[in-house]
Scaffold this motif. Structure first.
Motif, PDB file in Angstrom:
ATOM      1  N   LYS A  94      -4.146 -31.508 -42.354  1.00  0.00           N
ATOM      2  CA  LYS A  94      -3.160 -30.975 -41.799  1.00  0.00           C
ATOM      3  C   LYS A  94      -3.457 -29.553 -43.197  1.00  0.00           C
ATOM      4  CE  LYS A  94      -0.677 -33.063 -38.501  1.00  0.00           C
ATOM      5  NZ  LYS A  94      -0.056 -33.821 -37.957  1.00  0.00           N
ATOM      6  N   HIS A  95      -2.911 -30.404 -44.650  1.00  0.00           N
ATOM      7  CA  HIS A  95      -2.774 -30.254 -46.228  1.00  0.00           C
ATOM      8  C   HIS A  95      -3.619 -28.693 -46.360  1.00  0.00           C
ATOM      9  CE1 HIS A  95       0.372 -32.327 -47.375  1.00  0.00           C
ATOM     10  NE2 HIS A  95      -0.029 -33.450 -47.335  1.00  0.00           N
ATOM     11  N   MET A  96      -5.141 -29.372 -45.064  1.00  0.00           N
ATOM     12  CA  MET A  96      -6.365 -27.846 -45.889  1.00  0.00           C
ATOM     13  C   MET A  96      -5.989 -26.627 -45.169  1.00  0.00           C
ATOM     14  SD  MET A  96      -9.724 -30.969 -45.306  1.00  0.00           S
ATOM     15  CE  MET A  96     -10.750 -29.804 -45.255  1.00  0.00           C
ATOM     16  N   PHE A  97      -5.509 -26.684 -43.821  1.00  0.00           N
ATOM     17  CA  PHE A  97      -4.989 -25.915 -42.648  1.00  0.00           C
ATOM     18  C   PHE A  97      -4.164 -25.004 -43.428  1.00  0.00           C
ATOM     19  CE2 PHE A  97      -3.097 -24.057 -39.717  1.00  0.00           C
ATOM     20  CZ  PHE A  97      -3.807 -23.114 -39.293  1.00  0.00           C
ATOM     21  N   ASP A  98      -2.995 -25.843 -43.991  1.00  0.00           N
ATOM     22  CA  ASP A  98      -1.758 -25.334 -45.205  1.00  0.00           C
ATOM     23  C   ASP A  98      -2.292 -24.107 -45.867  1.00  0.00           C
ATOM     24  OD1 ASP A  98      -0.221 -26.116 -43.092  1.00  0.00           O
ATOM     25  OD2 ASP A  98       0.426 -28.091 -44.956  1.00  0.00           O
ATOM     26  N   ASP A  99      -4.006 -24.901 -46.337  1.00  0.00           N
ATOM     27  CA  ASP A  99      -4.069 -24.060 -47.980  1.00  0.00           C
ATOM     28  C   ASP A  99      -5.206 -23.313 -47.920  1.00  0.00           C
ATOM     29  OD1 ASP A  99      -2.200 -25.637 -50.073  1.00  0.00           O
ATOM     30  OD2 ASP A  99      -3.982 -27.119 -50.071  1.00  0.00           O
ATOM     31  N   GLY A 100      -5.480 -22.967 -46.127  1.00  0.00           N
ATOM     32  CA  GLY A 100      -6.338 -21.814 -45.741  1.00  0.00           C
ATOM     33  C   GLY A 100      -7.940 -22.320 -45.903  1.00  0.00           C
ATOM     34  N   LEU A 101      -7.892 -23.419 -45.851  1.00  0.00           N
ATOM     35  CA  LEU A 101      -8.778 -24.322 -45.864  1.00  0.00           C
ATOM     36  C   LEU A 101     -10.047 -24.161 -44.742  1.00  0.00           C
ATOM     37  CD1 LEU A 101      -8.802 -26.793 -49.181  1.00  0.00           C
ATOM     38  CD2 LEU A 101     -10.187 -24.398 -49.119  1.00  0.00           C
ATOM     39  N   LEU A 102      -9.274 -23.604 -43.503  1.00  0.00           N
ATOM     40  CA  LEU A 102     -10.144 -24.514 -42.254  1.00  0.00           C
ATOM     41  C   LEU A 102      -9.248 -23.102 -40.780  1.00  0.00           C
ATOM     42  CD1 LEU A 102      -9.069 -28.432 -41.793  1.00  0.00           C
ATOM     43  CD2 LEU A 102     -11.604 -26.858 -42.602  1.00  0.00           C
ATOM     44  N   LEU A 103      -9.971 -22.814 -40.970  1.00  0.00           N
ATOM     45  CA  LEU A 103     -10.141 -21.400 -39.851  1.00  0.00           C
ATOM     46  C   LEU A 103      -9.274 -21.872 -39.085  1.00  0.00           C
ATOM     47  CD1 LEU A 103     -11.082 -18.858 -39.748  1.00  0.00           C
ATOM     48  CD2 LEU A 103     -12.630 -19.187 -38.125  1.00  0.00           C
ATOM     49  N   ASP A 104      -8.500 -20.277 -38.927  1.00  0.00           N
ATOM     50  CA  ASP A 104      -7.039 -21.210 -37.399  1.00  0.00           C
ATOM     51  C   ASP A 104      -7.830 -20.234 -35.857  1.00  0.00           C
ATOM     52  OD1 ASP A 104      -5.617 -20.979 -35.525  1.00  0.00           O
ATOM     53  OD2 ASP A 104      -3.922 -19.807 -36.886  1.00  0.00           O
ATOM     54  N   LEU A 105      -7.791 -21.301 -34.953  1.00  0.00           N
ATOM     55  CA  LEU A 105      -8.650 -21.650 -33.809  1.00  0.00           C
ATOM     56  C   LEU A 105      -7.649 -20.682 -32.340  1.00  0.00           C
ATOM     57  CD1 LEU A 105     -11.510 -24.052 -34.440  1.00  0.00           C
ATOM     58  CD2 LEU A 105     -11.796 -21.929 -34.772  1.00  0.00           C
ATOM     59  N   THR A 106      -6.848 -21.151 -32.723  1.00  0.00           N
ATOM     60  CA  THR A 106      -5.934 -21.081 -31.505  1.00  0.00           C
ATOM     61  C   THR A 106      -5.703 -19.728 -31.002  1.00  0.00           C
ATOM     62  OG1 THR A 106      -4.506 -21.021 -33.630  1.00  0.00           O
ATOM     63  CG2 THR A 106      -3.093 -20.957 -31.780  1.00  0.00           C
ATOM     64  N   GLU A 107      -6.383 -18.369 -30.985  1.00  0.00           N
ATOM     65  CA  GLU A 107      -7.046 -17.843 -30.174  1.00  0.00           C
ATOM     66  C   GLU A 107      -8.125 -17.494 -29.424  1.00  0.00           C
ATOM     67  OE1 GLU A 107      -4.384 -15.763 -29.404  1.00  0.00           O
ATOM     68  OE2 GLU A 107      -3.176 -16.561 -30.472  1.00  0.00           O
ATOM     69  N   GLN A 108      -8.889 -18.880 -30.159  1.00  0.00           N
ATOM     70  CA  GLN A 108     -10.431 -19.203 -29.397  1.00  0.00           C
ATOM     71  C   GLN A 108     -10.640 -20.155 -27.969  1.00  0.00           C
ATOM     72  OE1 GLN A 108     -12.815 -18.009 -31.105  1.00  0.00           O
ATOM     73  NE2 GLN A 108     -11.638 -17.233 -32.337  1.00  0.00           N
ATOM     74  N   PRO A 109     -11.559 -18.461 -27.058  1.00  0.00           N
ATOM     75  CA  PRO A 109     -11.316 -18.724 -25.515  1.00  0.00           C
ATOM     76  C   PRO A 109     -11.712 -19.960 -25.272  1.00  0.00           C
ATOM     77  CG  PRO A 109     -12.158 -16.553 -25.785  1.00  0.00           C
ATOM     78  CD  PRO A 109     -12.109 -17.212 -27.338  1.00  0.00           C
ATOM     79  N   PHE A 110     -13.066 -20.569 -26.220  1.00  0.00           N
ATOM     80  CA  PHE A 110     -13.188 -22.036 -25.586  1.00  0.00           C
ATOM     81  C   PHE A 110     -12.660 -23.294 -25.686  1.00  0.00           C
ATOM     82  CE2 PHE A 110     -15.026 -21.537 -30.417  1.00  0.00           C
ATOM     83  CZ  PHE A 110     -14.316 -21.864 -30.769  1.00  0.00           C
ATOM     84  N   LEU A 111     -11.081 -22.995 -26.239  1.00  0.00           N
ATOM     85  CA  LEU A 111      -9.786 -23.727 -26.068  1.00  0.00           C
ATOM     86  C   LEU A 111      -9.669 -24.455 -24.719  1.00  0.00           C
ATOM     87  CD1 LEU A 111      -8.351 -23.454 -28.632  1.00  0.00           C
ATOM     88  CD2 LEU A 111      -9.390 -25.416 -29.150  1.00  0.00           C
ATOM     89  N   GLU A 112      -9.835 -23.823 -23.871  1.00  0.00           N
ATOM     90  CA  GLU A 112      -9.202 -23.421 -22.559  1.00  0.00           C
ATOM     91  C   GLU A 112     -10.190 -24.436 -21.998  1.00  0.00           C
ATOM     92  OE1 GLU A 112      -9.685 -19.385 -20.119  1.00  0.00           O
ATOM     93  OE2 GLU A 112      -8.055 -19.445 -21.758  1.00  0.00           O
ATOM     94  N   ASN A 113     -11.833 -24.423 -22.292  1.00  0.00           N
ATOM     95  CA  ASN A 113     -12.019 -26.306 -22.025  1.00  0.00           C
ATOM     96  C   ASN A 113     -11.969 -27.651 -22.162  1.00  0.00           C
ATOM     97  OD1 ASN A 113     -13.786 -23.835 -21.436  1.00  0.00           O
ATOM     98  ND2 ASN A 113     -15.456 -24.970 -22.768  1.00  0.00           N
ATOM     99  N   VAL A 114     -10.669 -27.257 -23.224  1.00  0.00           N
ATOM    100  CA  VAL A 114     -10.236 -28.658 -23.631  1.00  0.00           C
ATOM    101  C   VAL A 114      -8.931 -28.973 -22.710  1.00  0.00           C
ATOM    102  CG1 VAL A 114      -9.436 -29.941 -25.383  1.00  0.00           C
ATOM    103  CG2 VAL A 114     -10.184 -28.463 -25.627  1.00  0.00           C
ATOM    104  N   ALA A 115      -8.999 -30.890 -22.169  1.00  0.00           N
ATOM    105  CA  ALA A 115      -7.821 -30.925 -21.904  1.00  0.00           C
ATOM    106  C   ALA A 115      -6.523 -30.625 -22.462  1.00  0.00           C
ATOM    107  CB  ALA A 115      -7.432 -32.380 -20.809  1.00  0.00           C
TER     108      ALA A 115
END
Lengths: 407, 335
Positions: A94-115
């Motif tokens: 989570k810290h890595m995401f806060d620091d911008g080290l990980l890409l935001d995937l929220t809008e990615q359509p492939f997440l619809e394949n996940v429960a």
């Protein structure tokens, strides 16, 4: 004539090499960093299938020993892998995401394949930075053949568990193989079982840290200590000399009948004996009759925030989110796979899966405790197993809580 | 106040101790060299000296550059990071002053680790030197098949420490307790690593088993430089075995003993892999060494800045011990 053929040949050469040059220049190279060594071979297969479908993307897998430490070192030296496995519920990521080290995937359509329930677990501040694929669960592996032979029923309550321990001990078995030489294993057991006793232990700890509650009054901590000492009586005699690998060997060889562990242990046991008769059940709490499964988001994939063009990496994640790919991964990994359409057929884990489907699960405490609390308690927990001093353990827990919540 | 992290400080964590030690050694050597140089410049011509100085400088430069990049720079960076609250991941961190250092001196885990390291180093050094000399004396006998024996005793040195610890882990858990039960030896009935009292000795046993091999070879080489005539003369004068050892063997071995002392003390003060693999600092923290503590704070508990501060303090302690040791062994040297 001679000079003409030289000119023709050089044109052909330059065309061929030019063409190769264009292809090479177009091919994107991505590094995939693996944290779970047990899935290295299946990931290699998946990567090779992916590259057949996308010949313009080359993915190279990095699988090293002690991958967590290597990853941390690489992050510290600005050398982020392009695609990496993460544990999105844990503080570190989570810290890595806060620091911008990980890409935001929220809008990615492939997440619809996940429960949806899985996406909910992986959401942080309303955003999603990983493709969450599997859930690991934690409980007791028991040898069904030994239980059958001695006529012991599967324990559903804490009293039944202790009763089973007594019968096993009377018949010459170690009820539990407890690898107490392995402090990492102790710390994990502490954190998961405290969650079983109180899935909201973090609220209680916050009160202790704020001075609103005395650690001596914590039923959770005291019961945990007493419960550990209870089962220690029926476990491996030289538990402080037993490491994780030897404990697994004790289960496989039938010296011990139960071991407290997580779903990742099944493949290790099956490597030694593919036909081993085991089943994973939840650890029954002495404080409640309801069985609860501690779960953690296991396999997840994230993309580096440093990538200039994340498109090819996103294609790889989209590929991983397909049902047939996730099914292939599941066959080796064995954890509950939350990609829609994946068929779960591991008999050994079916009971846990049913409980999880009913919603009788909670996200393990490490995701809510301050970083380092679990590790800080390694030595006091091992000390408890040495001297059985519950009061000293409770005091030490209080000190650790105060130190880490108030730092 | 936020700072952007330029590069990692991991080198600092790993090298601080070694750097300070080697700096002292290098400084001592350079002082000696400087003294010789000054003597020389009085005798020689100025122009000759200048060209020689340029040659010396050219020889020294590559080493100096590498030394600065890999040792001086990380230590300077280490000092900087040790006064921050960097967690190893974040690219932003704050300067917190000497807070980390103050916490270290209040932390009982650190003082316990220092105490463990000191005790462990003394025991390791004594065991390695005494056993090394004893084995070398035995391997120096003119017996049939002695080369085979020498190879056998050197064998542990070529194994990786990790493999050795894994094998000994099993011996401690599965083999020794069986022997202990049969012979009714109380402390051997459980794994040596299971009890707070015996675990440090269990780790020490493995370290000595492997660590004695190289010193034995060094001692053996030392023994072979002693002329036989001295022993013959002593025997004619009626010296017994102990007197021959005390007055002939030992003085000849002093330079090698001082090398072995430095090497063994260094490995004792920085012991990591044996404790990491055999006990992981347990049981109940009984074998937590400084190096293990630094590693844990950095890579397990994500307290990078704190672990760097610990490395700094540990580096100073090791430097002080090394300085004392080097000055003592310099006095003992036989030229």
């Amino acid at each position: 004539m001679k000079s003409r053929s030289v000119v023709v040949l050089s044109i052909i050469f330059s065309m061929v090499f030019g063409l190769v040059g264009t292809v090479t220049a177009k091919q994107v190279e991505l590094e995939f960093f693996l944290l779970k060594p047990e899935v290295e071979s299946v990931m290699n297969e998946i990567i090779s299938d992916f590259m057949t479908e996308y010949p313009d993307i080359k993915v190279t897998q990095t699988a090293v020993a002690d991958a967590g430490t290597v990853l941390l070192t690489r992050i510290a030296t600005y050398d982020m892998p392009d695609i990496l496995q993460t544990y999105p519920a844990e503080d570190k990521y989570k810290h890595m995401f806060d620091d911008g080290l990980l890409l935001d995937l929220t809008e990615q359509p492939f997440l619809e394949n996940v429960a949806d329930s899985m996406l909910e677990l992986a959401t942080y501040k309303g955003r999603i930075f990983a493709l969450p694929m599997t859930l690991s669960s934690y409980g007791i592996y028991y040898r069904t053949d030994i239980f059958e032979e001695l006529g012991i029923a599967e324990p559903k309550t804490y009293a039944e568990l202790i009763e089973a321990c007594k019968v096993l001990r009377a018949n010459g078995y170690d009820a539990f193989a407890l690898p107490n030489r392995d402090v990492g294993n102790i710390a994990q057991r502490l954190e998961r079982l405290i969650g079983v006793l109180n899935p909201k232990s973090y609220e209680e700890f916050a009160k202790i840290a704020a001075g609103e509650m005395k650690v001596e009054d914590s039923v959770t901590i005291r019961t945990f200590a007493e419960m550990c000492l209870d089962i220690l009586r029926y476990s491996t005699e030289d538990h402080l000399g037993l490491d994780y690998e030897s404990a697994v060997a004790d289960i496989v060889n039938g010296k011990a009948a139960m071991m407290i562990s997580g779903t990742w242990m099944l493949s290790t046991m099956q490597k030694s004996n593919p036909d081993i008769a085991v089943k994973l059940i939840p650890f029954p709490s002495p404080l409640s009759d309801k069985l609860l499964v501690p779960v953690n988001i296991d396999t997840s994939f994230s993309i580096s925030g440093d990538l200039r063009d994340p498109e090819p990496a996103l294609k790889f994640l989209e590929y991983l989110s397909r049902t047939e790919v996730a099914q292939k991964y599941y066959e080796v990994d064995g954890n509950v796979n939350m990609i829609k359409g994946v068929v779960f057929d591991k008999e050994e884990h079916m009971y846990m899966k049913d409980l999880m489907d009913q919603g009788d699960m909670f996200l393990t405490q490490v995701n809510f405790w301050p970083t380092g609390l679990r590790e800080e308690m390694r030595i006091p927990a091992q000390q408890l197993f040495i001297d059985g001093d519950v009061d000293a353990f409770v005091q030490a827990f209080g000190e650790a809580i105060n130190k880490l919540y108030n730092q | 106040m936020h700072h952007v992290l330029p590069i990692s400080a991991q080198y600092s964590v790993l090298y601080t101790g070694m750097w300070v030690t080697s700096t002292i050694e290098v400084e001592m050597d350079s002082m000696a060299a400087g003294a010789k140089q000054r003597q020389f410049s009085f005798l020689g011509k100025k122009s000759k000296d200048r060209s020689k100085n340029i040659t010396f400088a050219l020889f020294v430069t590559p080493g100096l550059i590498l030394y600065s990049i890999f040792l001086v720079l990380p230590v300077v960076m280490g000092v900087y990071y040790s006064v921050t609250d960097w967690n190893g991941i974040s690219r932003r961190f704050n300067i917190v002053g000497i807070k980390n250092y103050r916490s270290i001196f209040r932390d009982s885990r650190f003082s316990n680790a220092v105490l463990f390291n000191l005790k462990y180093t003394v025991l390791l050094t004594v065991c390695v030197v005494v056993l090394g000399i004893a084995l070398a004396l035995l391997l120096n006998k003119r017996v049939k098949g002695i080369t085979g024996f020498r190879a056998m005793y050197f064998f542990p040195a070529v194994l990786s420490a990790l493999s050795v610890t894994l094998i000994f882990g099993q011996i401690f858990y599965r083999v020794l307790p069986q022997i202990g039960s049969k012979l009714n030896i109380g402390f051997l009935q459980k794994s040596l690593l299971s009890s707070k009292t015996t675990a440090p000795y269990g780790v020490l046993l493995v370290n000595v088993w492997q660590g004695v091999a190289l010193p034995t070879i060094l001692f053996l080489a030392g023994l072979q430089t002693i002329p036989d005539e001295l022993y013959e003369a002593a025997e004619i004068d009626g010296a017994n075995a102990w007197a021959r050892f005390r007055h002939i063997t030992l003085p000849f071995l002093v330079p090698i003993i001082s090398i072995v002392l430095v090497l063994t003390a260094k490995s004792g003060l920085m012991v990591f892999e044996y404790v990491h693999s055999l006990t992981d600092g347990g049981p109940g923290g009984a074998t937590e060494s400084i190096s293990l503590l630094i590693y844990r704070h950095a890579f397990v508990e994500n307290k990078f800045a704190y672990s760097i501060a610990e490395a700094m303090v540990a580096g100073l302690i090791i430097a002080a011990i090394s300085a004392i040791q080097i000055s003592i062994s310099n006095r003992m040297k036989v030229y």
